[in-house]
Design a protein around this motif. Structure first.
Motif, PDB file in Angstrom:
ATOM      1  N   TYR A 129       1.068  -0.990   0.324  1.00  0.00           N
ATOM      2  CA  TYR A 129      -0.082   0.207   0.083  1.00  0.00           C
ATOM      3  C   TYR A 129       0.547   1.229   0.382  1.00  0.00           C
ATOM      4  O   TYR A 129       2.214   0.793   0.553  1.00  0.00           O
ATOM      5  CB  TYR A 129      -1.010   0.056   1.071  1.00  0.00           C
ATOM      6  N   GLN A 130       0.348   2.775  -0.282  1.00  0.00           N
ATOM      7  CA  GLN A 130       0.995   3.046  -0.770  1.00  0.00           C
ATOM      8  C   GLN A 130       0.005   4.736  -0.745  1.00  0.00           C
ATOM      9  O   GLN A 130      -1.147   4.600  -1.182  1.00  0.00           O
ATOM     10  CB  GLN A 130       2.006   4.067  -1.547  1.00  0.00           C
ATOM     11  N   SER A 170       4.563   4.072   2.768  1.00  0.00           N
ATOM     12  CA  SER A 170       4.120   2.758   2.228  1.00  0.00           C
ATOM     13  C   SER A 170       4.320   1.825   2.768  1.00  0.00           C
ATOM     14  O   SER A 170       5.095   1.733   4.219  1.00  0.00           O
ATOM     15  CB  SER A 170       5.070   2.983   0.307  1.00  0.00           C
ATOM     16  N   GLU A 225      -0.918  10.068  -8.150  1.00  0.00           N
ATOM     17  CA  GLU A 225      -1.495   8.983  -7.819  1.00  0.00           C
ATOM     18  C   GLU A 225      -2.076   9.034  -5.941  1.00  0.00           C
ATOM     19  O   GLU A 225      -0.935   9.272  -5.170  1.00  0.00           O
ATOM     20  CB  GLU A 225      -0.902   7.553  -7.686  1.00  0.00           C
ATOM     21  N   ARG A 235      -2.572   3.961  -3.650  1.00  0.00           N
ATOM     22  CA  ARG A 235      -3.083   2.902  -3.947  1.00  0.00           C
ATOM     23  C   ARG A 235      -2.737   0.995  -2.923  1.00  0.00           C
ATOM     24  O   ARG A 235      -2.146   1.320  -2.087  1.00  0.00           O
ATOM     25  CB  ARG A 235      -2.247   2.463  -5.335  1.00  0.00           C
ATOM     26  N   ASP A 274      -2.036  -3.066  -3.450  1.00  0.00           N
ATOM     27  CA  ASP A 274      -1.997  -3.961  -4.673  1.00  0.00           C
ATOM     28  C   ASP A 274      -2.240  -5.067  -3.407  1.00  0.00           C
ATOM     29  O   ASP A 274      -1.425  -5.179  -2.532  1.00  0.00           O
ATOM     30  CB  ASP A 274      -0.272  -4.155  -4.822  1.00  0.00           C
TER      31      ASP A 274
END
Length: 90
Positions: free
Chosen positions: A13-14, A49, A80, A83, A85
């Motif tokens: 995550y970030q 992050s 961005e 986010r 993943d």
């Protein structure tokens, strides 16, 4: 393979943000409960992050949240803002 199967997952995550207060924490929550091993301190501005390995059940709801009382401002497009993943291990 069912993409919503129970098992171990890696969560990367970030966030990119413009302001925050010292003491703020970025955290991954599972079904509304912040995971103790999935949080990252946030500095006054910049990015934060982290990576977490979590055992999840099919149907769990994963969220990325500011785990602090004070709000923060995410960076605006074209940067961005946030986010996450999620990758199933094995």
């Amino acid at each position: 393979m069912d993409r919503y199967a129970s098992g171990e997952y890696q969560i990367d995550y970030q966030i990119n943000y413009t302001n925050s207060l010292i003491g703020s924490m970025l955290a991954v929550a599972v079904n509304g409960v912040v995971s103790e091993n999935a949080s990252t301190p946030i500095m006054p501005s910049g990015s934060a992050s982290g990576t977490a390995l979590l055992n999840l059940n099919a149907g769990d709801v994963i969220t990325l949240r500011n785990h602090f009382l004070a709000p923060l401002s995410l960076a605006l497009a074209p940067v961005e803002g946030a986010r996450m993943d999620i990758t199933k291990k094995n």
